[in-house]
Design an enzyme around this catalytic site. Structure first.
Site, PDB file in Angstrom:
ATOM      1  N   ASP A 196     -61.889  14.409  -0.271  1.00  0.00           N
ATOM      2  CA  ASP A 196     -60.438  14.204  -0.240  1.00  0.00           C
ATOM      3  C   ASP A 196     -59.983  13.753   1.149  1.00  0.00           C
ATOM      4  O   ASP A 196     -59.115  12.886   1.289  1.00  0.00           O
ATOM      5  CB  ASP A 196     -59.727  15.503  -0.631  1.00  0.00           C
ATOM      6  CG  ASP A 196     -60.266  16.084  -1.914  1.00  0.00           C
ATOM      7  OD1 ASP A 196     -60.213  15.395  -2.940  1.00  0.00           O
ATOM      8  OD2 ASP A 196     -60.762  17.232  -1.896  1.00  0.00           O
ATOM      9  N   HIS A 224     -59.578  21.910  -3.962  1.00  0.00           N
ATOM     10  CA  HIS A 224     -60.057  20.580  -4.361  1.00  0.00           C
ATOM     11  C   HIS A 224     -59.637  20.360  -5.816  1.00  0.00           C
ATOM     12  O   HIS A 224     -60.407  20.496  -6.755  1.00  0.00           O
ATOM     13  CB  HIS A 224     -61.571  20.491  -4.218  1.00  0.00           C
ATOM     14  CG  HIS A 224     -62.149  19.201  -4.723  1.00  0.00           C
ATOM     15  ND1 HIS A 224     -61.805  17.977  -4.181  1.00  0.00           N
ATOM     16  CD2 HIS A 224     -63.033  18.940  -5.717  1.00  0.00           C
ATOM     17  CE1 HIS A 224     -62.457  17.033  -4.828  1.00  0.00           C
ATOM     18  NE2 HIS A 224     -63.189  17.580  -5.767  1.00  0.00           N
TER      19      HIS A 224
END
Length: 369
Positions: A196, A224
């Site tokens: 990410d 996440h």
């Protein structure tokens, strides 16, 4: 007589110089041998190694992308029984590739064999959620998987084994592993939010038309998942040989608070729609980035995002595996402290915290099933 003494004096000087040169040459050879001396191999475990991410990851490790171009490795690959033949095929390809750094390969479906003497464990294998499946069913299956693997790591891995959990739900899978491997230090269990983080860097570099290496210090806070918070309020970009804040460079607060965040949060789903398969290549690359910076250190003045065991920093409840900005040095990570958190950021951070609290509660409810 005088000539003889002068000759003897020159001879003595010559012998002294000769001895000094010989000693100097021995020292130089010793230092060269030290420089050329091969390091002891590091044993790296990859679970789910026959899957897409594993297939992309193991050659990167064998080539030195994860631990450096001078670090020999031994690969342990684990997968489930139905993937045994495919796993053997991956082993065959690793052998055929003739990687100079690869000093051994074990491909197995036995969790104890896979975890024995492991220095670094990359937990890619897990139970994915499919259409129509309840969250509790997914969590229950992952509890079962990570309970067995955690026990094997605790009993058979190296004393200071570092663990990176990649399989989703990554934060909570890492927490499950921690619960069933209590002797593994809290600081040695992490989860992957570097993917990410890298996605956020990529979006900013595309927006500003700069190289991704010119952008630094973005942050991924939290889980996440689609509640993660990609934060650029402390990020900087170098343009025209000067550094400035990303916020100032972009000069579009609305984009940064809406489209940018949504793009990073939903990037995995967008890739699945585009290629009809998950983001295996970028996940594997990010796993290498995560371990490399953890082991070898982060550049001075820069931080990266890692899912780590919360110590209460920034008001995040202790005991959650939560993504923070961290710096790494000598194999240890440290949460970056003292960053100002505005009201917008606090709201986003709290939302992803609440999701992680719910996931933790669900996971714990499955422990005795």
């Amino acid at each position: 007589m005088y000539m003889e003494m002068e000759y003897l004096g020159l001879l003595q000087k010559f012998l002294v110089v000769f001895v000094c040169c010989a000693l100097l040459w021995k020292i130089i050879r010793y230092l060269l041998n030290l420089l050329n001396m091969e390091k002891d191999p590091v044993t790296v475990l990859v679970t789910g190694a026959a899957g897409q991410i594993g297939y992309a990851l193991v050659p990167m490790i064998a080539r030195g992308v994860m631990l450096g171009p001078d670090q020999p490795v031994i690969l342990h690959m684990l997968d489930i029984e139905p993937a045994k033949e495919a796993l053997e095929g991956v082993k065959m390809e690793l052998i055929d590739a003739a990687f100079p750094l690869l000093k051994g390969v074990i491909a197995t479906t036995d969790v104890v064999e896979a975890c024995t003497d492991v220095d670094i464990a990359v937990m890619v294998g897990g139970f994915p959620r499919t259409e129509g499946m309840e969250r509790r069913d997914v969590m229950s299956n992952n509890v079962s998987i990570y309970k067995a693997q955690a026990s094997a790591l605790e009993k058979h891995a190296s004393a200071n084994c570092k663990v990176l959990v990649v399989a989703n739900p990554a934060n909570t899978n890492a927490l499950i592993l921690k619960e069933f491997a209590p002797s593994i230090p809290d600081k040695n269990i992490t989860c992957l939010t570097r993917l990410d983080h890298n996605r956020a860097l990529g979006q900013i570099s595309e927006k500003l038309d700069v190289h991704v290496s010119d952008v630094k210090n973005v942050i991924i806070w939290g889980n996440h998942s689609s509640t993660q918070y990609p934060d650029v309020s402390h990020a900087t970009v170098t343009t025209d040989s000067r550094e400035m804040s990303v916020s100032k460079a972009v000069s579009n607060d609305q984009w940064l608070k809406t489209e940018f965040i949504a793009t990073v949060q939903q990037r995995g789903a967008a890739i699945i729609r585009a290629r009809k398969l998950s983001s295996a290549l970028s996940a594997a690359s990010s796993a290498c980035d995560h371990i490399r910076d953890w082991v070898l250190g982060t550049p001075k003045g820069s931080w990266v995002s890692m899912g780590v065991y919360s110590d209460g920093s920034y008001g995040i409840p202790a005991g959650l595996i939560y993504s923070f900005p961290v710096t790494c040095e000598k194999g240890e990570w440290s949460i970056v402290q003292g960053l100002k958190i505005d009201e917008f950021s606090r709201t986003k951070m709290d939302a992803t915290t609440n999701e992680l609290i719910e996931e933790k509660s669900l996971a714990y409810s499955c422990f005795n099933e």
